[in-house]
Design a protein around this motif. Structure first.
Motif, PDB file in Angstrom:
ATOM      1  N   LEU A 207       1.438  16.739  52.749  1.00 58.51           N
ATOM      2  CA  LEU A 207       1.970  16.590  53.874  1.00 58.51           C
ATOM      3  C   LEU A 207       2.246  16.017  55.509  1.00 58.51           C
ATOM      4  O   LEU A 207       0.770  16.139  55.618  1.00 58.51           O
ATOM      5  N   LYS A 208       2.616  14.651  55.516  1.00 55.20           N
ATOM      6  CA  LYS A 208       2.407  13.886  56.821  1.00 55.20           C
ATOM      7  C   LYS A 208       2.467  14.654  58.498  1.00 55.20           C
ATOM      8  O   LYS A 208       3.706  15.553  58.030  1.00 55.20           O
ATOM      9  N   PRO A 209       1.380  14.384  58.572  1.00 57.17           N
ATOM     10  CA  PRO A 209       1.441  14.799  60.237  1.00 57.17           C
ATOM     11  C   PRO A 209       3.544  14.193  60.771  1.00 57.17           C
ATOM     12  O   PRO A 209       3.512  13.512  60.840  1.00 57.17           O
ATOM     13  N   GLY A 210       3.890  16.101  60.895  1.00 58.98           N
ATOM     14  CA  GLY A 210       5.604  15.559  61.963  1.00 58.98           C
ATOM     15  C   GLY A 210       6.413  16.030  60.787  1.00 58.98           C
ATOM     16  O   GLY A 210       7.732  15.592  61.463  1.00 58.98           O
ATOM     17  N   ARG A 211       6.241  15.655  59.495  1.00 56.21           N
ATOM     18  CA  ARG A 211       6.922  15.604  58.260  1.00 56.21           C
ATOM     19  C   ARG A 211       7.291  17.618  58.250  1.00 56.21           C
ATOM     20  O   ARG A 211       6.112  18.146  58.229  1.00 56.21           O
ATOM     21  N   THR A 212       8.289  17.585  57.953  1.00 55.29           N
ATOM     22  CA  THR A 212       8.673  18.877  57.278  1.00 55.29           C
ATOM     23  C   THR A 212       8.216  19.475  56.416  1.00 55.29           C
ATOM     24  O   THR A 212       8.604  18.253  55.048  1.00 55.29           O
ATOM     25  N   PHE A 213       7.570  20.757  55.928  1.00 59.68           N
ATOM     26  CA  PHE A 213       7.119  20.672  54.890  1.00 59.68           C
ATOM     27  C   PHE A 213       8.732  20.680  53.289  1.00 59.68           C
ATOM     28  O   PHE A 213       9.428  22.276  52.913  1.00 59.68           O
ATOM     29  N   SER A 214       8.405  19.895  52.347  1.00 58.84           N
ATOM     30  CA  SER A 214       9.561  20.615  50.608  1.00 58.84           C
ATOM     31  C   SER A 214       8.607  20.523  49.884  1.00 58.84           C
ATOM     32  O   SER A 214       7.489  19.796  49.043  1.00 58.84           O
ATOM     33  N   PHE A 215       8.490  21.238  49.488  1.00 60.59           N
ATOM     34  CA  PHE A 215       7.387  21.780  48.327  1.00 60.59           C
ATOM     35  C   PHE A 215       7.925  20.737  46.862  1.00 60.59           C
ATOM     36  O   PHE A 215       6.629  20.430  46.441  1.00 60.59           O
TER      37      PHE A 215
END
Length: 448
Positions: A207-215
């Protein structure tokens, strides 16, 4: 490789809940269709699952199971409370435990034995996952096969999808319909999740900084997910159970659910004509890119007062016959003993292989000849699936199994007398001949 779907009341023509699953495993991996009685158990009693022992529950429910013959756990099934569950192999970035642990099939059966609703089934699986983990070799002859699992849990009122990555998990309550295959499907709009789910993805750099989490984006293993062709099968299934802006006439019916599990994507399909596992009704063709076969199929028609379960008890739903089963403590009629690794004419699963493998040798001509009789018999079962006043629910079930058995025997004889008009290629024929020799299937398909 498998495909599972559920459509809730808003997505079905009759306002029921309809669930379906094809279990895709090795071609000679016979599947038992069986009823197991619930029971009361002592406080110190232990339960031996496929690989490990765990504490037994004080009370277990009656269950209907579709189970690979060598496992304790099941690929799909239902319980006396109307809960039905199917699982899928999923491939994630988290490490796979190949040692002793609860398999996904064990988790499924344990949830059926212990949960009274779909939501409780999610809670049972999550609790067992925390206490015992998941893992173990899940292949029959392929002793490298190990994976994580997703689950579709439904009851007459509700449905949940639960997806795992090692000991981590995410779950979502389904609004209308859902289809799962051999891939993660959940994004960020989950209803429940493991407390470390997002932090683990961030710590591992997924999960990269600034990205919305997606399982699914953070945890999916790209290679195995892609080359299982699960996205193709899932999308094909989704379009059939949830058409865009459906009218009442287009909503899912029981007949449509049976058709979905038989889907080959296009008319004129030939099992020897393609390389990959990209069809819902799956036919094995080679040990490398298509080594799996649909070995069992189940549809649950869940109504509040009288759920009916429709099972082939055989491989290949396109050559199998769905029979109705009511949840009554009398076992499943006509299935014979639990099948094993070799042909046994007493077993429904192995008897059907005489028909299935004969059809494969001239599929384009033999399946259409058989399909009309198959469909007519199933229509008669669907029309008579509600018991009349005073009739025991298992009477119609027993008669359906008897009629399906007679039709199968009749068509084995007819197909043996039919000339082969369009045989598949030599490599394909040799592949199936080797499988049949290994299992000891007689040349006439009867075992006499």
């Amino acid at each position: 490789m498998c495909d599972t779907f559920v459509a809730l009341k808003t997505a079905t023509a009759d306002g029921s809940v309809i669930f379906g699953k094809n279990s895709d495993r090795e071609p000679n991996e016979a599947m038992a269709l069986e009823w197991v009685a619930g029971a009361s158990h002592g406080p110190s009693e232990r339960l031996h699952c496929t690989y490990v022992e765990i504490p037994q529950a004080r009370q277990t429910f009656d269950v209907l199971l579709c189970r690979p013959f060598w496992m304790w756990g099941a690929e799909m099934g239902a319980n006396e409370k109307g809960v039905v569950i199917g699982n899928e192999a999923v491939f994630t970035r988290m490490p796979v435990n190949r040692e002793g642990a609860l398999t996904g099939m064990d988790l499924l059966r344990l949830a059926l034995e212990r949960a009274g609703t779909a939501e409780q089934a999610v809670e049972v699986i999550v609790g067992l996952l925390a206490d015992h983990g998941q893992g173990g070799i899940c292949g029959y002859t392929d002793r490298r096969m190990a994976y994580h699992n997703s689950f579709l849990c439904a009851d007459p009122q509700d449905a949940w999808v639960l997806e795992t990555a090692g000991g981590l998990w995410a779950a979502k309550r389904i609004a209308d319909a859902w289809a799962i295959s051999n891939r993660l499907t959940l994004d960020d709009d989950v209803d429940r999740s493991h407390p470390a789910l997002i932090d683990t993805a961030r710590h591992k750099g997924w999960l990269k900084p600034g990205r919305t989490f997606s399982f699914k984006r953070c945890y999916s293993d790209w290679f195995n997910t892609t080359f299982s062709f699960s996205s193709t099968r899932q999308e094909r299934c989704r379009r059939q159970i949830e058409p865009a802006q459906p009218t009442a006439a287009e909503k899912l019916t029981l007949t449509g659910a049976l058709g979905c599990l038989r889907d080959h994507d296009r008319p004129g399909y030939l099992p020897a004509s393609h390389l990959f596992m990209d069809r819902i009704c799956m036919h094995a063709a080679n040990p490398v890119s298509r080594g799996f076969q649909t070995t069992g199929s189940l549809v649950a028609h869940l109504t509040p007062h009288s759920p009916t379960y429709w099972a082939t008890g055989t491989s290949a739903p396109c050559t199998g016959i769905f029979k109705p089963i009511k949840f009554e403590p009398h076992g499943i009629p006509g299935t014979g003993p639990v099948p094993g690794a070799a042909y046994d004419k007493r077993c429904l699963w192995w008897r059907h292989e005489g028909l299935h493998r004969s059809i494969l040798m001239d599929y384009g001509n033999r399946l259409p000849a058989f399909a009309d009789a198959r469909d007519a018999l199933e229509r008669s079962f669907i029309g008579g699936s509600t018991p009349t006043a005073g009739e025991h629910p298992m009477t119609g079930c027993r008669e359906a199994f008897n009629q399906a058995e007679e039709l199968t025997r009749t068509w084995i004889r007819r197909l043996n007398a039919m000339p082969v008009k369009d045989a598949p290629g030599w490599v394909y024929r040799r592949y199936w001949q080797a499988l049949s020799r290994k299992a000891g299937i007689p040349a006439d398909g009867h075992g006499r």
